[in-house]
Design an enzyme around this catalytic site. Structure first.
Site, PDB file in Angstrom:
ATOM      1  N   GLU A 110      -0.894   0.744  11.107  1.00  0.00           N
ATOM      2  CA  GLU A 110      -2.014   0.816   9.930  1.00  0.00           C
ATOM      3  C   GLU A 110      -0.540  -0.267   8.845  1.00  0.00           C
ATOM      4  O   GLU A 110      -0.083  -0.257   7.773  1.00  0.00           O
ATOM      5  CB  GLU A 110      -1.781   2.244   8.701  1.00  0.00           C
ATOM      6  CG  GLU A 110      -2.490   2.395   7.388  1.00  0.00           C
ATOM      7  CD  GLU A 110      -2.474   3.773   7.428  1.00  0.00           C
ATOM      8  OE1 GLU A 110      -3.191   3.387   5.523  1.00  0.00           O
ATOM      9  OE2 GLU A 110      -1.639   4.451   7.093  1.00  0.00           O
TER      10      GLU A 110
ATOM     11  N   ASN B  45     -11.657   6.299   0.831  1.00  0.00           N
ATOM     12  CA  ASN B  45      -9.611   5.514  -0.001  1.00  0.00           C
ATOM     13  C   ASN B  45      -9.544   4.337   1.009  1.00  0.00           C
ATOM     14  O   ASN B  45      -9.740   4.189   1.423  1.00  0.00           O
ATOM     15  CB  ASN B  45      -8.778   6.241   0.766  1.00  0.00           C
ATOM     16  CG  ASN B  45      -9.390   7.964   0.145  1.00  0.00           C
ATOM     17  OD1 ASN B  45      -8.908   8.968   0.147  1.00  0.00           O
ATOM     18  ND2 ASN B  45      -9.211   8.018  -1.203  1.00  0.00           N
TER      19      ASN B  45
ATOM     20  N   ALA C 121       0.095   8.616  -2.259  1.00  0.00           N
ATOM     21  CA  ALA C 121       1.606   7.992  -1.769  1.00  0.00           C
ATOM     22  C   ALA C 121       1.173   9.130  -0.391  1.00  0.00           C
ATOM     23  O   ALA C 121       2.525   9.305  -0.222  1.00  0.00           O
ATOM     24  CB  ALA C 121       2.122   7.611  -2.422  1.00  0.00           C
TER      25      ALA C 121
ATOM     26  N   ASP D 247      -2.860  12.214   7.140  1.00  0.00           N
ATOM     27  CA  ASP D 247      -2.122  10.684   6.005  1.00  0.00           C
ATOM     28  C   ASP D 247      -0.677  11.846   5.549  1.00  0.00           C
ATOM     29  O   ASP D 247       0.048  10.852   4.529  1.00  0.00           O
ATOM     30  CB  ASP D 247      -2.706   9.879   5.014  1.00  0.00           C
ATOM     31  CG  ASP D 247      -2.524   9.296   4.797  1.00  0.00           C
ATOM     32  OD1 ASP D 247      -1.813   8.163   5.231  1.00  0.00           O
ATOM     33  OD2 ASP D 247      -2.482   8.793   3.910  1.00  0.00           O
TER      34      ASP D 247
END
Length: 384
Positions: free
Chosen positions: A129, A218, A307, A273
């Protein structure tokens, strides 16, 4: 090893069934039969109450078990991540490296290959990513790690595609023309994420072979009246998959319902995530030398910005079923069959059917994880 699992309730990836027996032979499903068809004298484990379903497949796992993959890109770190997530129903995952130096990314890829060679069946590929992002959409990815790709980057990523299942998240507008074609033809699954692309940019990327979108809604340009942006392009794309973080913090329930309607036909995948805190007793970890803390269920940095997430896959399944209102079978498909299809592994993962790997999760009536199986090996997580 050969045995039958007798399940009172079974979700096979397509439909709900009752009083079924799953025959496991050498880590694979060889048959699914009515309970009364179990051959006399066959080794049989009666599971009792609970729903047996395909094991969850998480496409985006930054960490778990106290380990952040970027901080510890080795086999031992991957083993801790697997252990941290297995209790949440995840039986297969893509360890995910966020934007970092080329040395960290190469070490991570070597670790994944080594973990697979060592028999860690839960590691089924790698997700890289970044760092080819739009700076304005970088999120918590460190500014000085964001850069433009060069020919060497594209060649290395293409070489990975021939060795293991590889997902790359990048901003399409920051990739050179033809890069997505090159990577796609090499087997890399390219997703748009952390991007300010226009609808036209995404259309061009799709023509080159764009496979999907990373954490829909997002870190991407929003849908507006005259410029659909990345969100509009994703909702309009019938040939792409999208991951979504269903933790109650990243995406509004109505937005998840909208995405489920627009991306019908198996294109919306649950992802966590997740960061290092999942499956660990500590509620904090370090990212780029900065302390990230769990506050009210949210992982945030010192400024209070999100985060990553603090959830496992079962949390996402429960949230989509109870808060979003999606039928449980669809939530289970979003956690297993649809990710498998995105990875082009739908003939071996994501279902309980002959020829598939024996990866299962058993849930109680409150959608708590009781047991998991990875390639036929059972682990009990809690008593029913």
């Amino acid at each position: 090893m050969s045995e039958y699992l007798l399940a009172a309730r079974l979700f096979d990836g397509q439909s709900l069934r009752e009083d079924c027996a799953v025959h496991i032979d050498n880590g694979q499903v060889s048959a699914v039969v009515p309970a009364h068809d179990i051959p006399t004298g066959s080794p049989t484990t009666t599971l009792g109450d609970g729903l047996l379903a395909p094991g969850f497949i998480d496409l985006q796992v930054n960490g778990g078990g106290g380990v952040l993959f970027n901080n510890q890109p080795d086999v031992a770190g991957l083993a801790q991540m697997l252990a941290g997530h297995r209790a949440t129903g995840t039986t297969a995952l893509l360890p995910t490296l966020i934007s970092d130096t080329p040395q960290v990314h190469r070490a991570g890829a070597e670790a994944v290959l080594a973990a697979q060679a060592a028999g860690h069946a839960g590691v089924i590929g790698i997700h890289i990513e970044g760092p080819f992002f739009a700076p304005a959409r970088r999120g918590t990815h460190r500014q000085d790690r964001i850069r433009q790709p060069d020919a060497g980057d594209i060649a290395w990523l293409a070489s990975l595609g021939s060795q293991l299942t590889t997902v790359l998240t990048a901003a399409p507008e920051h990739l050179p023309a033809g890069a997505i074609t090159t990577l796609s033809q090499a087997g890399v699954l390219v997703c748009a994420g952390h991007t300010n692309a226009t609808y036209a940019d995404i259309s061009a990327a799709r023509a080159e072979g764009l496979r999907g979108f990373t954490h829909l809604f997002n870190a991407m340009s929003p849908l507006t009246s005259r410029e659909p942006g990345v969100v509009g392009a994703a909702l309009d794309a019938g040939d792409c998959w999208a991951g979504i973080i269903a933790d109650g913090h990243h995406v509004h329930p109505a937005s998840i319902r909208l995405a489920a309607r627009c991306l019908g036909g198996g294109k919306l995948c649950l992802v966590t995530d997740a960061m290092a805190t999942v499956g660990d007793s500590k509620d904090w970890f370090e990212l780029y030398g900065e302390r990230i803390q769990v506050r009210d269920g949210r992982l945030v940095n010192a400024e209070g910005a999100l985060a990553g997430s603090a959830i496992g896959m079962i949390d996402a399944v429960r949230y989509c079923h109870r808060e979003v209102g999606l039928p449980l079978p669809e939530c289970l498909r979003m956690a297993a069959l649809y990710p498998a299809t995105f990875l082009r592994r739908e003939h071996t993962l994501g279902r309980i059917a002959p020829g598939f790997r024996a990866d299962f999760v058993r849930l109680d009536n409150d959608l708590q994880v009781l047991d998991t199986w990875v390639a036929g090996h059972r682990q009990v997580h809690r008593k029913p």
